[in-house]
Motif scaffolding. Structure first.
Motif, short mmCIF file in Angstrom:
data_model
loop_
_atom_site.label_atom_id
_atom_site.label_comp_id
_atom_site.label_asym_id
_atom_site.label_seq_id
_atom_site.Cartn_x
_atom_site.Cartn_y
_atom_site.Cartn_z
N ARG A 182 0.82 -1.21 0.00
CA ARG A 182 0.00 0.00 0.00
C ARG A 182 0.85 1.26 0.00
NH1 ARG A 182 -4.26 -2.00 4.72
NH2 ARG A 182 -3.98 -4.22 4.29
N GLU A 185 -0.82 4.62 -1.02
CA GLU A 185 -2.07 5.03 -0.35
C GLU A 185 -2.32 6.54 -0.49
OE1 GLU A 185 -5.47 3.64 1.30
OE2 GLU A 185 -3.71 2.33 1.47
N TRP A 233 -11.23 -7.29 -1.35
CA TRP A 233 -10.75 -6.24 -0.43
C TRP A 233 -10.52 -4.94 -1.19
CZ3 TRP A 233 -6.31 -3.29 -0.28
CH2 TRP A 233 -6.13 -2.52 0.88
N HIS A 237 -12.27 -1.34 -0.58
CA HIS A 237 -11.36 -0.40 0.09
C HIS A 237 -11.59 1.04 -0.34
CE1 HIS A 237 -7.85 0.83 2.32
NE2 HIS A 237 -7.23 1.26 1.23
N ARG A 269 -12.65 -7.46 7.11
CA ARG A 269 -11.97 -6.26 6.61
C ARG A 269 -11.01 -5.70 7.67
NH1 ARG A 269 -12.64 -4.37 2.04
NH2 ARG A 269 -14.29 -5.15 0.71
N ASP A 270 -11.47 -5.70 8.89
CA ASP A 270 -10.61 -5.18 9.96
C ASP A 270 -9.33 -5.99 10.07
OD1 ASP A 270 -12.50 -3.26 10.52
OD2 ASP A 270 -13.37 -4.32 12.24
N ASP A 273 -7.22 -5.16 6.96
CA ASP A 273 -6.69 -3.80 6.99
C ASP A 273 -5.45 -3.69 7.87
OD1 ASP A 273 -8.70 -2.90 5.34
OD2 ASP A 273 -9.91 -2.00 6.95
#
Length: 279
Positions: A182, A185, A233, A237, A269-270, A273
């Motif tokens: 990522r 981001e 995901w 996102h 997702r948590d 992430d």
């Protein structure tokens, strides 16, 4: 509910889960026949965004897609990229954003793809040896001439995106990005704020043990594959993410597109992430 469509540039509506054609073999023979079948199957399954580039075989990938899909069905967007060329005595691939080179590559892409306009043209990389205004100004001129519909960028920083937007209207950004990588981001955040399509290349990548093991656990809980979890995901996102997974196999293509129907719970997702990026 995750939306399955996105309007690139506000009006060019595509299915968010697309197809990257980079991995399709283009050499004559059985592998090429399979490549043609994969491209056709993608469209049969409802893909409306296909990504290619001059770099992929010096235009051979573009020719393959035209052979497979022309005349194109309504609503199909084939986006290509320019700005990398063979140069020097050794004919190595190098960044080349000189106006004459960009213009020539666009003219060639129009011929190979058998179209009069490329609805989304992306600058493959910014050439540090050529002023950005010259590179984007050339694409803007081609846009004015009706040969290019919308302009996108690839592998840029948030600062470079900001500079580019002072010169042209940027419709898309294509950067390396996935569940376990990522780095970009901040670029994604800038795209989301501006409503710019973000096309992650290498949307599925597995690192060493740890992180990918957690993905496999989530996949097992959902009776899905790790690849499907990674794509689901991405879709959840950010609403501007348009993944373009590539493959040369029909079974993998079908697996990838099935990810659109996978629903990750908030708990899943948590967990995803919070995954650390592999070293």
């Amino acid at each position: 509910m995750t939306s399955t469509a996105f309007g690139i540039g506000g009006d060019l509506k595509v299915r968010r889960l697309g197809f990257g054609a980079m991995h399709l073999p283009t050499e004559p023979g059985r592998a090429r026949e399979t490549s043609l079948a994969v491209a056709r199957r993608a469209v049969e399954l409802g893909v409306t965004l296909i990504d290619t580039a001059y770099l992929y075989g010096g235009g051979a990938n573009e020719e393959l897609l035209a052979e497979a899909l022309h005349p194109y069905p309504d609503g199909l967007l084939i986006t290509t990229k320019v700005g990398v060329a063979r140069s020097g005595p050794s004919s190595e691939w190098k960044l080349d954003g000189r106006p004459a080179v960009l213009r020539d590559q666009v003219e060639q892409a129009l011929r190979r793809l058998r179209v009069e306009r490329i609805d989304l043209l992306q600058l493959h990389r910014i050439d540090p040896q050529t002023p950005l205004a010259d590179q984007l100004g050339t694409l803007r001129d081609l846009q004015t001439e009706g040969k290019v519909g919308r302009i996108g960028l690839s592998e840029v920083t948030a600062a470079e995106l900001g500079q580019a937007r002072e010169i042209v209207d940027v419709a898309s950004v294509q950067n390396r990005y996935n569940l376990l990588d990522r780095e970009h981001e901040p670029v994604l955040a800038a795209c989301e704020a501006a409503g710019i399509a973000f096309l992650p290349w290498r949307p599925v990548a597995w690192g060493e043990s740890g992180a990918s093991t957690e993905v496999a656990v989530v996949a097992a809980e959902l009776d899905a594959t790790p690849t499907q979890v990674a794509l689901a995901w991405l879709l959840g996102h950010s609403p501007v993410i348009l993944p373009i997974p590539g493959t040369a196999r029909i079974d993998h293509l079908e697996e990838n597109l099935a990810a659109e129907g996978l629903r990750l719970t908030q708990a899943h997702r948590d967990r995803l992430d919070q995954l650390p990026e592999p070293a």
